[in-house]
Design an enzyme around this catalytic site. Structure first.
Site, PDB file in Angstrom:
ATOM      1  N   LYS A  76       0.877  -1.306  -0.062  1.00  0.00           N
ATOM      2  CA  LYS A  76       0.044   0.176  -0.131  1.00  0.00           C
ATOM      3  C   LYS A  76       0.913   1.149  -0.065  1.00  0.00           C
ATOM      4  O   LYS A  76       1.934   1.361   0.591  1.00  0.00           O
ATOM      5  CB  LYS A  76      -1.036   0.055   1.349  1.00  0.00           C
ATOM      6  CG  LYS A  76      -1.754  -1.280   1.224  1.00  0.00           C
ATOM      7  CD  LYS A  76      -2.868  -1.214   0.143  1.00  0.00           C
ATOM      8  CE  LYS A  76      -3.776  -2.499  -0.057  1.00  0.00           C
ATOM      9  NZ  LYS A  76      -2.766  -3.659  -0.622  1.00  0.00           N
ATOM     10  N   ASP A  77       0.417   2.252  -0.689  1.00  0.00           N
ATOM     11  CA  ASP A  77       1.163   3.605  -0.774  1.00  0.00           C
ATOM     12  C   ASP A  77       1.379   4.222   0.829  1.00  0.00           C
ATOM     13  O   ASP A  77       0.721   4.054   1.612  1.00  0.00           O
ATOM     14  CB  ASP A  77       0.464   4.346  -1.586  1.00  0.00           C
ATOM     15  CG  ASP A  77       1.089   5.736  -2.055  1.00  0.00           C
ATOM     16  OD1 ASP A  77       1.512   5.517  -3.290  1.00  0.00           O
ATOM     17  OD2 ASP A  77       1.229   6.545  -1.436  1.00  0.00           O
ATOM     18  N   ALA A  78       2.625   4.676   0.569  1.00  0.00           N
ATOM     19  CA  ALA A  78       2.720   5.409   1.847  1.00  0.00           C
ATOM     20  C   ALA A  78       2.237   6.866   2.096  1.00  0.00           C
ATOM     21  O   ALA A  78       1.902   7.052   3.460  1.00  0.00           O
ATOM     22  CB  ALA A  78       4.461   5.954   1.794  1.00  0.00           C
ATOM     23  N   GLN A  79       1.811   7.573   1.199  1.00  0.00           N
ATOM     24  CA  GLN A  79       0.968   8.898   1.479  1.00  0.00           C
ATOM     25  C   GLN A  79      -0.321   8.517   1.230  1.00  0.00           C
ATOM     26  O   GLN A  79      -1.103   8.932   0.636  1.00  0.00           O
ATOM     27  CB  GLN A  79       1.314   9.937   0.343  1.00  0.00           C
ATOM     28  CG  GLN A  79       2.993   9.996   0.254  1.00  0.00           C
ATOM     29  CD  GLN A  79       3.525  10.878   1.616  1.00  0.00           C
ATOM     30  OE1 GLN A  79       2.732  11.463   2.367  1.00  0.00           O
ATOM     31  NE2 GLN A  79       4.505  10.204   2.128  1.00  0.00           N
TER      32      GLN A  79
END
Length: 404
Positions: A76-79
């Site tokens: 999953k994306d960090a931001q």
């Protein structure tokens, strides 16, 4: 790479996203629930503003276990705010209750009989806030979502696959073609595309043949690039130096090249993405299996219901190729790239077998509502597909961020 819109006839809502992690929430849709017994402890975790790997590293450190023992179904994306499941080796649940890690919340825990593996999920549900949209954004979004629900979402990998400089696929192409000097140059980076001053100086020095200066200037966090430069300074040739990089990174480059070739196939079929052609390899969405289309007219009603879709190839030594017009397109693409069945099977430990991937995917659980100049958008996509395409179609601008 600029991607065309399927919904070109419909104006977008404009606006921006990603002002903060709360603007982008992604929830995994698990393939199965933990059964309540077994030696693997499943944790439902919410993370904020960090990558999946960073989250697992912090949990491993807190529990005193090896990071490699943790299983996960997807990255999953960090931001963003992400809710996903991970699995742990035998751990006392009382330790879990005592965990106190910044930006990580344990939502639930239960035991299961197997370690969680990559791909063990049905898909992802997204909740996104788009700011500064036009006055009639809700109606515009509803029109676009209606088209995507009935036609399917073009299954582009999108620019997130190609790295911050947009060149990962070019590195992969150079490696496949045996052009390791070019691969090294691309890995260090094109100075014209780099905004970080020290990185740009290092890349310029490398272009000028000054490896010592490049290494001295390159920021310490660029561990892989520094490893490459160290290898060159030790007298290794470009092939040897590139192949000293982690296998995981090299596979990423090769996979990005595969993804680029697939995205080109999506573009070529965009106007008929919901139509089966004779000789197509159809993808069965609820099974993940494929079959060769012999009678396209007989199978078309299933495609109209989004049960099946035409597929494209991710080239490799075991991939199934289409016949008919689709086969001609695929072979022409391979010939243009000077690829064959063995192209992704040449380097030890870096063999990619290839696969079929649907050219479109179903869009489900759509919802949107507008509050003043903010549009709240929700939808679900199958595993392996990215929210980027839906956002690009809805926003119709270059501000849609890469998420998946």
């Amino acid at each position: 790479m600029n991607y065309p819109y399927l919904t070109t006839a419909f104006a977008g809502v404009g606006g921006t996203i990603k002002d903060n992690p709360e603007d982008f929430i992604v929830e995994e849709i698990p393939a199965y629930a933990p059964c309540g017994h077994g030696e693997h402890l499943y944790l439902r975790v919410e993370k904020k503003g960090m990558s999946t790997f960073a989250m697992m590293q912090r949990i491993a450190t807190a529990l005193g276990i090896r990071e490699q023992e943790i299983g996960y179904a997807g990255l999953k994306d960090a931001q963003a705010i992400s809710r996903q499941t991970i699995s742990l080796p035998p751990v006392d649940k009382r330790k879990i209750a005592k965990l106190d890690i910044e930006n990580i919340t344990i939502l639930d825990s239960n035991y299961h009989t197997n370690k969680l593996r990559l791909g063990h999920l049905h898909g992802n549900r997204f909740h996104i806030a788009i700011h500064e949209v036009v006055e009639d954004a809700e109606q515009r979004a509803l029109d676009i979502l209606n088209i995507l629900e009935h036609t399917g979402v073009p299954n582009f990998f999108g620019s997130q696959r190609y790295g911050v400089l947009g060149s990962n696929h070019l590195v992969g192409k150079a490696i496949v073609g045996g052009e390791f000097s070019e691969a090294a140059q691309l890995i260090i980076g094109n100075p014209e595309k780099i905004s970080n001053q020290r990185w740009q100086q290092a890349a310029t020095a490398y272009c000028n043949g000054n490896i010592d200066e490049a290494l001295a200037t390159l920021p310490g966090r660029f561990r892989d690039e520094r490893r490459l430069l160290h290898a060159l300074l030790k007298g290794k040739d470009h092939r040897q130096a590139v192949l000293t990089l982690p296998r995981k990174l090299l596979r990423l480059y090769l996979s990005a090249y595969q993804s680029h070739l697939f995205d080109r196939q999506v573009q070529m079929r965009l106007d008929s993405i919901d139509i089966l052609w004779p000789g197509d390899i159809a993808y069965i969405h609820n099974k993940g299996a494929c079959f060769r289309v012999e009678d396209s007219e007989a199978e078309q009603p299933r495609a109209d219901r989004l049960e099946i879709s035409p597929s494209g190839m991710l080239p490799g030594h075991k991939v199934m190729y289409a016949n008919g017009q689709t086969g001609i397109i695929e072979q022409a693409l391979l010939e243009k790239e000077k690829l064959n069945d063995k192209s992704f099977n040449q380097l030890p430990g870096l063999k990619l077998s290839g696969e079929r991937r649907p050219l479109r995917v179903p869009l489900k659980q759509t919802n949107c509502r507008q509050q003043h100049n903010t549009l709240h958008l929700s939808f679900a996509l199958p595993t392996g597909s990215f929210a980027t395409t839906v956002l690009n179609e809805v926003i119709k601008s270059t501000t849609a961020s890469d998420k998946g």
